[in-house]
Design a protein around this motif. Sequence first.
Motif, PDB file in Angstrom:
ATOM      1  N   THR A  28      15.610  93.556  74.663  1.00  9.44           N
ATOM      2  CA  THR A  28      14.394  93.820  75.426  1.00  9.44           C
ATOM      3  C   THR A  28      14.184  92.686  76.424  1.00  9.44           C
ATOM      4  N   PHE A  29      14.601  92.948  77.645  1.00  8.10           N
ATOM      5  CA  PHE A  29      14.645  91.926  78.689  1.00  8.10           C
ATOM      6  C   PHE A  29      13.307  91.234  78.878  1.00  8.10           C
ATOM      7  N   SER A  30      12.231  92.003  78.864  1.00  5.42           N
ATOM      8  CA  SER A  30      10.906  91.448  79.153  1.00  5.42           C
ATOM      9  C   SER A  30      10.409  90.503  78.062  1.00  5.42           C
ATOM     10  N   ASN A  31      11.086  90.467  76.929  1.00  5.06           N
ATOM     11  CA  ASN A  31      10.680  89.580  75.831  1.00  5.06           C
ATOM     12  C   ASN A  31      11.250  88.173  75.936  1.00  5.06           C
ATOM     13  N   SER A  49      17.581  76.723  87.027  1.00  2.00           N
ATOM     14  CA  SER A  49      16.234  77.269  87.099  1.00  2.00           C
ATOM     15  C   SER A  49      15.943  78.128  85.877  1.00  2.00           C
ATOM     16  N   THR A  50      14.659  78.240  85.543  1.00  2.00           N
ATOM     17  CA  THR A  50      14.207  79.088  84.439  1.00  2.00           C
ATOM     18  C   THR A  50      12.978  79.872  84.876  1.00  2.00           C
ATOM     19  N   ILE A  51      12.889  81.104  84.428  1.00  5.53           N
ATOM     20  CA  ILE A  51      11.689  81.911  84.629  1.00  5.53           C
ATOM     21  C   ILE A  51      11.205  82.377  83.266  1.00  5.53           C
ATOM     22  N   GLY A  52       9.907  82.271  83.041  1.00  5.30           N
ATOM     23  CA  GLY A  52       9.339  82.649  81.767  1.00  5.30           C
ATOM     24  C   GLY A  52       9.206  84.156  81.617  1.00  5.30           C
ATOM     25  N   ARG A  53       8.881  84.560  80.405  1.00  3.70           N
ATOM     26  CA  ARG A  53       8.675  85.991  80.165  1.00  3.70           C
ATOM     27  C   ARG A  53       7.234  86.405  80.408  1.00  3.70           C
ATOM     28  N   VAL A  54       6.362  85.437  80.410  1.00  2.04           N
ATOM     29  CA  VAL A  54       4.951  85.717  80.673  1.00  2.04           C
ATOM     30  C   VAL A  54       4.478  84.881  81.838  1.00  2.04           C
ATOM     31  N   ASP A  73      12.861  91.415  87.714  1.00  2.00           N
ATOM     32  CA  ASP A  73      12.279  92.746  87.776  1.00  2.00           C
ATOM     33  C   ASP A  73      12.466  93.358  86.398  1.00  2.00           C
ATOM     34  N   ASN A  74      11.421  93.324  85.595  1.00  2.00           N
ATOM     35  CA  ASN A  74      11.549  93.794  84.221  1.00  2.00           C
ATOM     36  C   ASN A  74      11.808  95.308  84.152  1.00  2.00           C
ATOM     37  N   ALA A  75      11.352  96.051  85.149  1.00  2.00           N
ATOM     38  CA  ALA A  75      11.601  97.494  85.167  1.00  2.00           C
ATOM     39  C   ALA A  75      13.081  97.800  85.370  1.00  2.00           C
ATOM     40  N   LYS A  76      13.787  96.886  86.015  1.00  2.00           N
ATOM     41  CA  LYS A  76      15.212  97.073  86.279  1.00  2.00           C
ATOM     42  C   LYS A  76      16.085  96.201  85.384  1.00  2.00           C
TER      43      LYS A  76
END
Length: 114
Positions: A28-31, A49-54, A73-76
Amino acid sequence: EVQLVESGGGLVQPGGSLRLSCLASGFTFSNYGMSWVRQAPGKGLEWVSTIGRVLYYTSYADSVKGRFTISRDNAKNTLYLQMNSLKPEDTAVYYCVRGQDGPTSQGTQVTVSS
């Protein structure tokens, strides 16, 4: 099975731009927060670089701050790295990583040269 598949590397002149993409599957990518790391010839792995989930928290290495932008892009199920004002010292194999030390992609070569 966790899979991270990159695309978008290549050869670019100094000052040019590239965008890397990383398509995730098998989780689950968005997690998860996601990261980019790189390995230059003859050197060890360098966190980029890092990007958070929230709240889409982002952080960057000083060497790329102001030139690179991480996004998702969590939808993709896709992670991106927009790289602008590229320098020869950005030449490396770039990897996307789940979290900061999780499963890693196969890597894509970025070469900055005139």
